[in-house]
Design an enzyme around this catalytic site. Sequence first.
Site, PDB file in Angstrom:
ATOM      1  N   SER A  68      -0.422   3.053  -8.921  1.00  0.00           N
ATOM      2  CA  SER A  68      -0.171   1.860  -9.719  1.00  0.00           C
ATOM      3  C   SER A  68       0.442   2.253 -11.068  1.00  0.00           C
ATOM      4  O   SER A  68       1.508   2.856 -11.108  1.00  0.00           O
ATOM      5  CB  SER A  68      -1.470   1.066  -9.886  1.00  0.00           C
ATOM      6  N   ASP A 166       0.108  -5.662  -0.388  1.00  0.00           N
ATOM      7  CA  ASP A 166      -0.216  -5.440  -1.791  1.00  0.00           C
ATOM      8  C   ASP A 166       0.070  -6.726  -2.575  1.00  0.00           C
ATOM      9  O   ASP A 166       1.230  -7.136  -2.701  1.00  0.00           O
ATOM     10  CB  ASP A 166       0.646  -4.297  -2.338  1.00  0.00           C
ATOM     11  N   HIS A 196      -3.155  -3.000  -2.077  1.00  0.00           N
ATOM     12  CA  HIS A 196      -2.764  -2.261  -3.273  1.00  0.00           C
ATOM     13  C   HIS A 196      -3.510  -0.938  -3.412  1.00  0.00           C
ATOM     14  O   HIS A 196      -2.938   0.064  -3.841  1.00  0.00           O
ATOM     15  CB  HIS A 196      -3.020  -3.137  -4.512  1.00  0.00           C
TER      16      HIS A 196
END
Length: 220
Positions: A68, A166, A196
Site C-alpha cells: 500500500s 481491492d 487489499h
Amino acid sequence: MSSMVGSKALALEEWCRGQGRQFTRFDYAGCGQSSGDFAEGTLGSWADDALAVLDTVTDGPQVVVGASMGGWIMLLLALRRPERVAGLVGVAAAPDFVLRWQRLLDDHQRQALEKNGCFWRPSRYSEEPYLVTRQLLEEGRSHLLLQGDKQIAITCPLRLLHGMRDPDVPWQASLELCSRIAHDDVEVRLVKAADHRMSRPEDLRMLLAVVEELCARAGE
C-alpha cells in the site's frame, strides 16, 4: 496504520530465518512500536525513516517489499539508493494515493480539514478509524511519481502483486505504475479473489515465491 507485526511481515521474517537470510522490518515514526506522534507523520518523513533503516541497519543489496503506502515509499527508496536496492516487490502499491484521497473527500471531510487540519477516516480492517491530516495530503504532493509523462527511473527488477477485489487501491493502479517504469524488468500479478491486504495463505505463498526469485536474481 499497518505495523511490523502484520501477517506479511511475519511471514517474510519466518521465511528469511529459514533461509539464513538477513531480514529487517520496522515501524515508521508514530506507528506500531515506534515513538513519535502519528499526526506529525508525512510521506516524506516516513520515506526518510526507510532510508535511515536501509543506510544504518542493513548490509549489501536488498530486496525491498512495500504494501500500500509502503509501495510508494519503496519506489522513493529505490530512486534515492539505486546501488543498494536489488529488487522491489509491491503489494497493492499506492504511489500518489493522496491525489485519489483528495478526490474522494466528502463535504464533511473537506470542512474538517479546513477547520481542524484533520479528520478521522473509517477503516475496513479495524474498529478504530485512522487520522488523515492536511499536512499528510499536502506534503505527499511533493513526492508524486505518476503525474506528467516522465518515466520513473527505477533500475532494478520490480514485481507488483495486486488483488482484483481491492476496494482501496484499484488494481489498475499497478498496471499504470508498470507502464511508467523506465526499466523493462517489471511484472504485474493480479489475483482475482484477493483483497487489499493480500494476506490469505495463497497470497503469502505468492509473495514469498516472488521474493525468493528476486533474491536469486540478486545473487544472494
